[in-house]
Scaffold this motif. Sequence first.
Motif, short mmCIF file in Angstrom:
data_model
loop_
_atom_site.label_atom_id
_atom_site.label_comp_id
_atom_site.label_asym_id
_atom_site.label_seq_id
_atom_site.Cartn_x
_atom_site.Cartn_y
_atom_site.Cartn_z
N ILE A 132 8.32 -33.07 -54.48
CA ILE A 132 8.03 -32.64 -55.85
C ILE A 132 7.23 -33.72 -56.57
O ILE A 132 6.23 -33.44 -57.23
N GLY A 133 7.66 -34.98 -56.44
CA GLY A 133 6.94 -36.08 -57.09
C GLY A 133 5.53 -36.23 -56.58
O GLY A 133 4.59 -36.45 -57.37
N ALA A 134 5.33 -36.09 -55.27
CA ALA A 134 3.99 -36.22 -54.69
C ALA A 134 3.08 -35.10 -55.17
O ALA A 134 1.90 -35.34 -55.47
N LEU A 135 3.60 -33.88 -55.26
CA LEU A 135 2.80 -32.77 -55.76
C LEU A 135 2.47 -32.95 -57.24
O LEU A 135 1.35 -32.62 -57.69
N MET A 136 3.41 -33.48 -58.00
CA MET A 136 3.17 -33.71 -59.42
C MET A 136 2.10 -34.77 -59.65
O MET A 136 1.37 -34.74 -60.65
N ALA A 137 1.97 -35.72 -58.72
CA ALA A 137 1.10 -36.87 -58.92
C ALA A 137 -0.35 -36.48 -59.15
O ALA A 137 -1.07 -37.14 -59.92
N SER A 138 -0.82 -35.42 -58.50
CA SER A 138 -2.21 -35.00 -58.69
C SER A 138 -2.41 -34.20 -59.96
O SER A 138 -3.55 -33.89 -60.31
N VAL A 139 -1.32 -33.89 -60.66
CA VAL A 139 -1.42 -33.12 -61.91
C VAL A 139 -1.20 -34.02 -63.12
O VAL A 139 -1.97 -33.97 -64.09
N VAL A 140 -0.18 -34.87 -63.07
CA VAL A 140 0.13 -35.73 -64.21
C VAL A 140 -0.21 -37.19 -63.91
O VAL A 140 0.08 -38.07 -64.72
N GLY A 141 -0.82 -37.44 -62.77
CA GLY A 141 -1.17 -38.81 -62.41
C GLY A 141 -0.03 -39.51 -61.70
O GLY A 141 1.15 -39.16 -61.87
N THR A 142 -0.37 -40.51 -60.90
CA THR A 142 0.68 -41.26 -60.20
C THR A 142 1.59 -41.98 -61.19
O THR A 142 2.79 -42.11 -60.95
N THR A 143 1.01 -42.46 -62.29
CA THR A 143 1.84 -43.12 -63.30
C THR A 143 2.80 -42.13 -63.95
O THR A 143 3.99 -42.41 -64.10
N GLY A 144 2.28 -40.96 -64.34
CA GLY A 144 3.12 -39.96 -64.99
C GLY A 144 4.21 -39.46 -64.06
O GLY A 144 5.38 -39.36 -64.46
N ALA A 145 3.86 -39.15 -62.81
CA ALA A 145 4.85 -38.66 -61.85
C ALA A 145 5.91 -39.72 -61.56
O ALA A 145 7.10 -39.41 -61.43
N SER A 146 5.49 -40.96 -61.47
CA SER A 146 6.44 -42.05 -61.22
C SER A 146 7.41 -42.19 -62.38
O SER A 146 8.61 -42.39 -62.18
N MET A 147 6.89 -42.10 -63.60
CA MET A 147 7.76 -42.21 -64.78
C MET A 147 8.78 -41.08 -64.84
O MET A 147 9.93 -41.28 -65.18
N ILE A 148 8.34 -39.87 -64.51
CA ILE A 148 9.22 -38.71 -64.60
C ILE A 148 10.29 -38.73 -63.52
O ILE A 148 11.47 -38.42 -63.76
N MET A 149 9.92 -39.11 -62.29
CA MET A 149 10.79 -38.92 -61.13
C MET A 149 11.59 -40.15 -60.71
O MET A 149 12.58 -40.00 -59.98
N ILE A 150 11.21 -41.36 -61.12
CA ILE A 150 11.87 -42.54 -60.56
C ILE A 150 13.34 -42.62 -60.96
O ILE A 150 14.21 -42.91 -60.12
#
Length: 469
Positions: A132-150
């Motif tokens: 889920i985090g990897a798929l999100m990364a191309s939509v909200v950016g690696t920074t955004g996905a990392s913030m949401i999922m970590i």
Amino acid sequence: MAAGLAAVMLLGATGFAMAAEEHGLPGASMSLWWALPFVGLLLSIATGPLVYPHLWEHHYGKITAAWSALAVVPMAFFYGLPAASEAVLHALLLEYMSFIILLFALFTIAGGILVAGNIHGTPMVNTTLLVIGALMASVVGTTGASMIMIRPIIRANDNRPFNAHVIVFFIFLVSNIGGSLTPLGDPPLFVGFLRGVDFFWTTTHIFKETLLVGGIVLAVFIVLDVVLHLREEGMPKIKDPTPDSKVRIRGLANMPLLAGVIAAILLSAAWKPGIALSVQGVEVELQNLVRDAIIVLLALTSLVITRKEYRAANGFAWEPIREVAKLFVGIFICIVPVVAILKAGMDGAFAPLVAMVTLPSGEPNDLAYFWLTGVLSGFLDNAPTYLVFFELAGGNAQHLMTTLASTLVAISAGAVFMGALTYIGNAPNFMVYAIAKNQGVNMPSFFGYMAWSGIVLLPTFLLTSLVFF
């Protein structure tokens, strides 16, 4: 500002006596010394948080300004204020402003999306969260996905004796590899978009490479997590500090705002009114001004409509984006003379580097582009490294997307994938490390992490290079 003021004062005293005759910077006649500020700044970024963290934390802005001044003042002195100011303004107005506005918006909007609740971190749950985090990364950016999922993935595994590997693979997949499919995903790809690469070009051209690399890394994680989970069965149980509870996603009003950011970028790529605002000889096109204004408005809307407790639960703070803004303004300034030299090709001081990435036939060596871009991205930050090799390959986006498509794939894949080699290769890496360590995860050291990446990633990249490059 200090660098610009110094340049004005210096040139006022010399009366522009040493202004360059030709318009712009003469890259063919510039020596390697002009790369010193750029290299010095990147080395400061790489070593500062690890070697002298206290000094760096309080003075990184001043250190960045000093390197920037070392680039700007000599350019103004030797080539004249008009040539130097136009080159710097070109980098700041056409690239840096749009770059930092997008990062600010993704950081702000993603910071308002909260994944609340908790589930137990079994191998299947962890795999699902990583996907889920990897798929999100191309939509909200690696920074955004990392913030949401970590934080959800830390909570899911906080009662496991072995949990550091989960965060390591999180950095591999969510903070890096997953952001390879759109310009929103990773800063180097957005730099490419600003240079003229089509929005969906990376989606269609790097999909196979991403699938192979991501699939191998995820498979290694599954095997490792299953083995460690079985070992934990016979160990004393650890009381779960965050018992399982229903998972809820808060701040859903930010989802349409993210869609708005994507729509604004697509609008700027499709709408070409042919109107531009001239600033000291630099033409800023109307569609880019409209895009950036819409993106800023969407970010401000997120700040207004998102409940403060959601951002507090995410540990949202302005310092990370403030640091990125200060560091990258220095990077975009210091890279100006480097780009001028690279544009000279074999006639410039970087001729040996050009030779390394060029086959005897004169064609680009995609394998060399992949590994040189990648390894340097792992240690020097992947956005400026991408820009260096983008220029080295000619800097013409249309030519790179068509005739030299395989070369642009090699540069893009190397910059995004190998940003995972160290904690400093991509902006989210160190942020994830700091959050996990603060939450009690026994994270590996700088070199311990490199051991992980060396064992898992380097063989994966070697196979990828053999298959595709």
